[in-house]
Design a protein around this motif. Structure first.
Motif, PDB file in Angstrom:
ATOM      1  N   TYR A  52       0.782  -1.227   0.000  1.00 50.45           N
ATOM      2  CA  TYR A  52       0.000   0.000   0.000  1.00 50.45           C
ATOM      3  C   TYR A  52       0.819   1.285   0.000  1.00 50.45           C
ATOM      4  O   TYR A  52       0.287   2.353  -0.295  1.00 50.45           O
ATOM      5  N   TYR A  53       2.085   1.214   0.345  1.00 46.61           N
ATOM      6  CA  TYR A  53       2.924   2.411   0.394  1.00 46.61           C
ATOM      7  C   TYR A  53       4.053   2.330  -0.615  1.00 46.61           C
ATOM      8  O   TYR A  53       5.114   2.877  -0.414  1.00 46.61           O
ATOM      9  N   TYR A  54       3.820   1.640  -1.699  1.00 48.02           N
ATOM     10  CA  TYR A  54       4.862   1.463  -2.697  1.00 48.02           C
ATOM     11  C   TYR A  54       5.250   2.807  -3.304  1.00 48.02           C
ATOM     12  O   TYR A  54       4.390   3.586  -3.711  1.00 48.02           O
ATOM     13  N   ILE A  55       6.525   3.045  -3.348  1.00 52.06           N
ATOM     14  CA  ILE A  55       7.056   4.241  -3.989  1.00 52.06           C
ATOM     15  C   ILE A  55       7.875   3.775  -5.181  1.00 52.06           C
ATOM     16  O   ILE A  55       8.811   2.985  -5.026  1.00 52.06           O
ATOM     17  N   GLU A  56       7.511   4.264  -6.333  1.00 57.04           N
ATOM     18  CA  GLU A  56       8.223   3.866  -7.538  1.00 57.04           C
ATOM     19  C   GLU A  56       9.669   4.353  -7.461  1.00 57.04           C
ATOM     20  O   GLU A  56       9.925   5.491  -7.066  1.00 57.04           O
ATOM     21  N   PRO A  57      10.606   3.484  -7.821  1.00 53.60           N
ATOM     22  CA  PRO A  57      12.012   3.896  -7.750  1.00 53.60           C
ATOM     23  C   PRO A  57      12.312   5.008  -8.755  1.00 53.60           C
ATOM     24  O   PRO A  57      11.614   5.141  -9.769  1.00 53.60           O
ATOM     25  N   PRO A  58      13.331   5.795  -8.476  1.00 60.98           N
ATOM     26  CA  PRO A  58      13.707   6.871  -9.392  1.00 60.98           C
ATOM     27  C   PRO A  58      14.020   6.336 -10.784  1.00 60.98           C
ATOM     28  O   PRO A  58      14.471   5.206 -10.939  1.00 60.98           O
ATOM     29  N   LYS A  59      13.804   7.178 -11.779  1.00 62.24           N
ATOM     30  CA  LYS A  59      14.039   6.786 -13.163  1.00 62.24           C
ATOM     31  C   LYS A  59      15.302   7.419 -13.746  1.00 62.24           C
ATOM     32  O   LYS A  59      15.627   7.223 -14.910  1.00 62.24           O
ATOM     33  N   THR A  60      15.994   8.197 -12.927  1.00 63.80           N
ATOM     34  CA  THR A  60      17.235   8.834 -13.374  1.00 63.80           C
ATOM     35  C   THR A  60      18.310   8.643 -12.312  1.00 63.80           C
ATOM     36  O   THR A  60      18.003   8.426 -11.131  1.00 63.80           O
ATOM     37  N   LEU A  61      19.560   8.764 -12.728  1.00 66.26           N
ATOM     38  CA  LEU A  61      20.666   8.676 -11.774  1.00 66.26           C
ATOM     39  C   LEU A  61      20.570   9.825 -10.771  1.00 66.26           C
ATOM     40  O   LEU A  61      20.763   9.627  -9.567  1.00 66.26           O
ATOM     41  N   GLU A  62      20.229  11.000 -11.265  1.00 69.08           N
ATOM     42  CA  GLU A  62      20.110  12.163 -10.381  1.00 69.08           C
ATOM     43  C   GLU A  62      19.017  11.927  -9.334  1.00 69.08           C
ATOM     44  O   GLU A  62      19.196  12.257  -8.153  1.00 69.08           O
ATOM     45  N   GLY A  63      17.910  11.349  -9.767  1.00 68.04           N
ATOM     46  CA  GLY A  63      16.825  11.040  -8.842  1.00 68.04           C
ATOM     47  C   GLY A  63      17.246  10.036  -7.786  1.00 68.04           C
ATOM     48  O   GLY A  63      16.888  10.159  -6.608  1.00 68.04           O
ATOM     49  N   MET A  64      18.012   9.026  -8.194  1.00 66.72           N
ATOM     50  CA  MET A  64      18.493   8.024  -7.232  1.00 66.72           C
ATOM     51  C   MET A  64      19.455   8.653  -6.234  1.00 66.72           C
ATOM     52  O   MET A  64      19.396   8.366  -5.036  1.00 66.72           O
ATOM     53  N   ILE A  65      20.320   9.526  -6.707  1.00 68.38           N
ATOM     54  CA  ILE A  65      21.266  10.201  -5.804  1.00 68.38           C
ATOM     55  C   ILE A  65      20.489  11.044  -4.794  1.00 68.38           C
ATOM     56  O   ILE A  65      20.781  11.014  -3.590  1.00 68.38           O
TER      57      ILE A  65
END
Length: 123
Positions: A52-65
């Motif tokens: 229920y609290y799933y957060i989609e992982p970042p789609k960019t390297l900058e987002g992951m950082i």
């Protein structure tokens, strides 16, 4: 309720209160039964959160950082120090004004535990 995944937000919230209550006692003060109970409740809560609290992982390297910076509770200055770069360079990379170089990418992998596969797919 303790042996199954929580189905409602209410059940989940009750479990969080009970887990918090047990944790405040301290691990050394819990019986084997309480330890087993807290473990089962925590596993059920984790399953509920994943559903229920799933957060989609970042789609960019900058987002992951930026996600790792948030998770590690680092300010941009501290992140720059951790990665061994200047604040200016970090800012330029995060704002896509400069491409990351190999030492930066290696530091992201080693210091922030970002998988090599993710990095390779997003640079």
């Amino acid at each position: 309720m303790k042996n199954s995944i929580y189905k409602t937000e209410s059940e989940y919230e009750k479990a969080m209160v009970e887990i918090d209550h047990l944790m405040k006692k301290g691990e050394a003060n819990l019986s084997d039964q309480e330890l087993a109970t807290i473990r089962q409740m925590a596993l059920s809560a984790e399953a509920y959160e994943k559903e229920y609290y799933y957060i989609e992982p970042p789609k960019t390297l900058e987002g992951m950082i930026e996600l790792r910076m948030y998770e590690l509770k680092l300010k941009q200055k501290e992140l720059a120090e951790t990665l061994g770069v200047s604040e200016t360079k970090l800012s330029m990379i995060l704002n896509k004004k400069q491409k990351p170089d190999i030492p930066f990418i290696k530091a992201v992998h080693e210091k922030l535990s970002v998988s090599a596969e993710f990095i390779l797919q997003h640079i």
